[in-house]
Design a protein around this motif. Structure first.
Motif, mmCIF file in Angstrom:
data_model
loop_
_atom_site.group_PDB
_atom_site.id
_atom_site.type_symbol
_atom_site.label_atom_id
_atom_site.label_comp_id
_atom_site.label_asym_id
_atom_site.label_seq_id
_atom_site.Cartn_x
_atom_site.Cartn_y
_atom_site.Cartn_z
ATOM 1 N N THR A 45 -7.332 4.432 -3.278
ATOM 2 C CA THR A 45 -8.468 4.435 -2.198
ATOM 3 C C THR A 45 -8.275 5.708 -1.334
ATOM 4 O O THR A 45 -7.145 6.203 -1.152
ATOM 5 C CB THR A 45 -8.250 3.360 -1.048
ATOM 6 N N TYR A 91 -10.568 2.537 6.779
ATOM 7 C CA TYR A 91 -9.908 2.605 5.579
ATOM 8 C C TYR A 91 -8.919 1.890 5.208
ATOM 9 O O TYR A 91 -9.014 1.314 3.849
ATOM 10 C CB TYR A 91 -9.285 4.025 5.953
ATOM 11 N N GLU A 128 -10.093 -4.486 -1.177
ATOM 12 C CA GLU A 128 -9.777 -4.130 -2.660
ATOM 13 C C GLU A 128 -8.475 -5.076 -3.360
ATOM 14 O O GLU A 128 -8.724 -5.422 -4.416
ATOM 15 C CB GLU A 128 -9.606 -2.704 -2.926
ATOM 16 N N LYS A 188 -7.084 7.472 6.597
ATOM 17 C CA LYS A 188 -6.158 6.901 7.284
ATOM 18 C C LYS A 188 -6.115 7.973 8.543
ATOM 19 O O LYS A 188 -6.401 9.263 8.610
ATOM 20 C CB LYS A 188 -4.589 7.267 6.904
ATOM 21 N N GLU A 222 -7.255 2.258 -8.844
ATOM 22 C CA GLU A 222 -6.173 1.676 -7.843
ATOM 23 C C GLU A 222 -6.065 2.339 -6.766
ATOM 24 O O GLU A 222 -5.070 2.231 -5.966
ATOM 25 C CB GLU A 222 -4.867 1.553 -8.697
ATOM 26 N N SER A 260 -10.681 -1.509 3.983
ATOM 27 C CA SER A 260 -11.274 -1.402 2.887
ATOM 28 C C SER A 260 -10.123 -1.361 1.611
ATOM 29 O O SER A 260 -10.350 -2.146 0.547
ATOM 30 C CB SER A 260 -12.031 0.103 2.684
ATOM 31 N N ALA A 261 -9.083 -0.986 1.823
ATOM 32 C CA ALA A 261 -8.082 -0.972 0.811
ATOM 33 C C ALA A 261 -7.552 -2.474 0.718
ATOM 34 O O ALA A 261 -7.312 -3.120 -0.170
ATOM 35 C CB ALA A 261 -6.657 -0.347 1.263
ATOM 36 N N ARG A 320 -1.514 -0.861 -4.295
ATOM 37 C CA ARG A 320 -2.784 -0.053 -3.992
ATOM 38 C C ARG A 320 -2.211 1.457 -3.719
ATOM 39 O O ARG A 320 -1.211 1.357 -2.701
ATOM 40 C CB ARG A 320 -3.666 -0.692 -3.359
ATOM 41 N N LEU A 366 0.932 -1.031 0.004
ATOM 42 C CA LEU A 366 -0.019 -0.050 -0.028
ATOM 43 C C LEU A 366 0.954 1.229 -0.092
ATOM 44 O O LEU A 366 1.761 1.403 0.905
ATOM 45 C CB LEU A 366 -0.965 0.078 1.360
ATOM 46 N N CYS A 425 -2.826 4.739 -1.624
ATOM 47 C CA CYS A 425 -3.754 4.747 -0.232
ATOM 48 C C CYS A 425 -3.446 6.519 0.027
ATOM 49 O O CYS A 425 -2.502 6.653 0.828
ATOM 50 C CB CYS A 425 -3.464 4.001 0.818
ATOM 51 N N ALA A 469 -15.817 7.584 0.102
ATOM 52 C CA ALA A 469 -16.242 6.785 1.218
ATOM 53 C C ALA A 469 -17.181 7.748 2.111
ATOM 54 O O ALA A 469 -18.150 7.494 2.642
ATOM 55 C CB ALA A 469 -15.120 6.184 2.126
#
Lengths: 291, 291
Positions: B81, B194, B201, B189, B79, B197-198, B51, B15, B53, B86
């Motif tokens: 988050t 959060y 995914e 974050k 790609e 959720s990442a 991902r 991440l 973030c 959200a």
């Protein structure tokens, strides 16, 4: 709760908050709270000592006193304890050169202070000058310092103007404390030094004085921490939830004139309270009841 | 500290924070951190899942991704988050109508949200829009509510632009929390939701992922709280004092390219680190070392 005469026994002096107790501010001016001009006059005719204790930091002491005089109050600069002069003393004593995050209205108080190459930040109720740019400048000054010093004139959460509740300096202090990982030094209420200095000016011990204010934490809690008694008025920033504050309980609550719920609920059967202590005449009635 | 191969054993996904790790922002634009474009490309060629973030809340997701693509990064909206989408979900689910204390650059994300007669406040990194007037409006909205709801997109203390450190949304959240006596709900974050959720995914469990960021609390601490490993880069908002943070200790520190002290001091004798993990190529070297 004990009767008023008992709760205020031995009181020889009254410390009066200004904003929200004597008047509600408005853009460049203000409106006296009904009855407060007369209450101050009555108090000053009594045998009680009186001192005005404010965290006002948008106006210079001179401008504040002139405004109050225009509104009809019997007040002079020498009777007021305010945070700006105390801050200037601290800056000089410690060789501090502040970045001033303050309102233009109080800038003249710092005329004699060296602000070149800042090694601390002084924050006051800057109002519209709390721009992102100014806050960021204060933040950057603090982050550049090895030992960051943030001096705050009060730490109030909010105050009341005629247009409504307004964010006070304390909110912005918290922002800088969090961003920089530091703790501010507070000059002004509720710091013990502030109250001790006011008591010294009055020549009284803490147990001989009562503070009257609208801020449950800054006025009531601060004064009680110093050994004083403290009453909260139901004007200014007072909110009903203050009566259930988790940490601070006022020695008495002064209801607004004609507020029967308050009179009955708070003062109980004390006839003296019912007749004379209805705020805004409360400050005057201390002399009537207790001296 | 254990060798890098051991510390990153079993990692199947990375991440990546964006600001301060991939690029430093500037007014309306930004500058890639040297080597980071190549590092992302190398990482995406590896078998690791990737991902991005971010707590970015000055730009819409579309604008952020377009900027990164212009800077040369291999990245697409799917790609990333980010907290704004959200937040919109939460607002709709709970029937909340926000007063938006946000930057104009992200306003389009809230186009479908009813903002009439607000019953909550949403606060993001508003930058210059953190005027006293806007802050006071948010404060007044919250004080009028029986159950005040403050939703914050992140709670970062500050971030780094090419011009220097900049106050982030977290500072202003603290201001409103203090003034209103409330606690904000954080979307982004370091909230566990959060990170979960990442991970969802990515189709990974927490122990299979490593977070790389420049924020010792928001990135490193947040990810570790969720069971992930987390590395801090020595770019962006990193400060040497982060290494002695009282509550958070990164699983590794990625020094800047050519930073011999960092390489020797942090990575010890691990040759893999010395050859490949010098940040900003760090993100790429995870694939080289561990997979």
């Amino acid at each position: 709760m004990a009767a008023w005469g008992q709760r205020l026994a031995g009181v020889r002096g009254v410390l009066l908050d200004i904003s929200g107790v004597l008047f509600d501010g408005a853009e460049g001016s203000g409106v006296p709270i009904a009855g407060s001009v007369e209450a101050v006059a009555r108090l000053k005719r009594s045998r009680l000592k009186v001192r005005f204790c404010t965290n006002e930091s948008q106006k210079s002491l001179g401008d504040l006193v002139r405004l109050l005089q225009q509104l009809g109050f019997d007040i002079s600069e020498g009777e007021v304890t305010a945070p700006a002069p105390a801050t200037c003393l601290i800056l000089k004593e410690r060789g501090l050169r502040p970045y001033l995050l303050i309102h233009d209205g109080i800038r003249s108080e710092f005329d004699q202070i060296d602000t070149s190459n800042p090694n601390c930040v002084v924050i006051a109720d800057a109002g519209e000058s709390f721009s992102y740019q100014n806050m960021n400048k204060a933040f950057q000054v603090l982050m550049e310092l090895e030992n960051p010093v943030l001096i705050s004139l009060g730490k109030g959460r909010y105050y009341k103007e005629t247009s409504g509740l307004m964010l006070d300096v304390g909110a912005y202090v918290k922002a800088l404390e969090y961003a920089c990982g530091i703790e501010a030094e507070v000059v002004g209420k509720p710091s013990p030094e502030y109250f001790k200095s006011a008591l010294q000016e009055m020549g009284l011990e803490a147990h001989q004085a009562v503070m009257i204010g609208d801020d449950i934490v800054g006025d009531v809690g601060g004064a009680q921490q110093c050994g004083m008694r403290a009453l909260q008025v139901r004007t200014g920033k007072f909110r009903p939830s203050d009566e259930h504050h988790p940490e601070v309980k006022a020695d008495g609550l002064l209801p607004m004139s004609g507020d029967r719920e308050g009179v009955q609920g708070t003062a109980g059967a004390d006839p003296c309270f019912g007749q004379r202590m209805c705020h805004p005449r409360a400050v005057g009635s201390v002399s009537g009841c207790c001296c």
